[in-house]
Design an enzyme around this catalytic site. Structure first.
Site, short mmCIF file in Angstrom:
data_model
loop_
_atom_site.label_atom_id
_atom_site.label_comp_id
_atom_site.label_asym_id
_atom_site.label_seq_id
_atom_site.Cartn_x
_atom_site.Cartn_y
_atom_site.Cartn_z
N ASP A 1 0.84 -1.19 0.00
CA ASP A 1 0.00 0.00 0.00
C ASP A 1 0.87 1.24 0.00
O ASP A 1 1.98 1.24 0.55
CB ASP A 1 -0.90 0.02 1.24
CG ASP A 1 -1.92 -1.10 1.26
OD1 ASP A 1 -2.17 -1.70 0.20
OD2 ASP A 1 -2.45 -1.38 2.35
N THR A 2 0.35 2.32 -0.57
CA THR A 2 1.10 3.58 -0.63
C THR A 2 1.59 4.00 0.75
O THR A 2 2.74 4.43 0.92
CB THR A 2 0.22 4.69 -1.23
OG1 THR A 2 -0.18 4.30 -2.56
CG2 THR A 2 0.97 6.00 -1.30
#
Length: 286
Positions: free
Chosen positions: A134-135
């Protein structure tokens, strides 16, 4: 595209056919192309699939670029790449929080894949995405450097032979180890979110190991058996201990400057060298 592999000391004598088919498990289409195009030599000599190869032999594969489509990446900033492990076939980088794994639009230039493309360009190499973080999550992120090893790493991931451990700091007093097996599905109301959906969701397993805990927060390790989107975040929120700084699953997220989730360790067997790699992105969150 040319790739060289020296067979490890542990390699018993086998035919090239057996090596590619039974040991490396190269996809059938790739084996066919290599055979038809005479795309492999052994110790710089033309090879047949029936000849014997052994420890120390140098295999050189020549792959036709048109047979392996590649989505061209805009070059990012190579200074953003912190390599934790690298060889001719793969690389594991320490992804900072706040950087996407790969672009969704051609004009994007600030993802980890863009930065890695710039880092590898001087060597004439390219990054191929194996998995994602995930970012907002930081830590160890694996990329292939050739289409030869990409399907092998993908198979290891699918067969749960790439072990990944995460550090997390969660809200509340989480005092005991546990395994979470709640199914995860998409939210009907927010396309960015995932929810627990035992009726229609995907099977998901997260193992939780408590490192330390207080009345307000707990430090834990999480190990994945499956790789669902937002899996750790959704599972921990579902048991009443959302991750600190999580803007999607923790109402108190604004009190923490970042999502407190970090991929601190990756363990896998190298498909070509047979070496067990234990790669750590430390110190991480603590």
């Amino acid at each position: 595209m040319e790739y060289q592999i020296t067979l490890p000391k542990t390699q018993a004598p086998v035919t090239l056919q057996e090596l590619l088919t039974e040991q490396w498990l190269l996809p059938k289409k790739m084996r066919h192309l290599i055979r038809m195009q005479k795309g492999v030599t052994v110790n710089h000599m033309p090879a047949t699939f029936q000849q014997t190869v052994k420890a120390g032999d140098k295999l050189t594969f020549t792959l036709q670029e048109t047979d392996y489509p590649y989505q061209t990446l805009a070059l990012g900033d190579p200074r953003q790449v912190a390599a934790l492990y690298e060889d001719e076939q793969l690389i594991v980088v320490n992804k900072p929080a706040g950087i996407k794994t790969h672009p969704n639009e051609p004009e994007e230039t600030a993802t980890m894949a863009n930065h890695l493309a710039a880092y590898l360009a001087p060597q004439g190499q390219r990054p191929y995405v194996v998995h994602r973080l995930d970012t907002a999550t930081s830590g160890a992120l694996l990329f292939a450097k050739s289409p030869l090893i990409l399907p092998l790493l993908g198979r290891l991931l699918e067969e749960k032979q790439i072990a990944r451990r995460y550090q997390a700091v969660v809200t509340g007093n989480l005092s005991h180890n546990q395994t979470i097996t709640k199914k995860i599905g998409r939210s009907r109301h927010d396309r960015k979110k995932r929810i627990i959906d035992e009726a229609r969701g995907q099977y998901a397993v997260t193992h939780v190991e408590v490192v330390s805990h207080t009345a307000k927060e707990s430090r834990i390790y999480c190990r994945l058996e499956t790789g669902r989107t937002h899996q750790i975040r959704v599972h921990l929120a579902a048991i009443g201990h959302p991750i600190l700084g999580d803007p999607l699953y923790n109402p108190q997220a604004k009190k923490t400057p970042r999502l407190m989730l970090h991929a601190d360790q990756m363990r896998l067997r190298h498909p070509f060298t047979d070496e067990t790699l234990i790669i750590e992105a430390l110190p991480g969150l603590w």
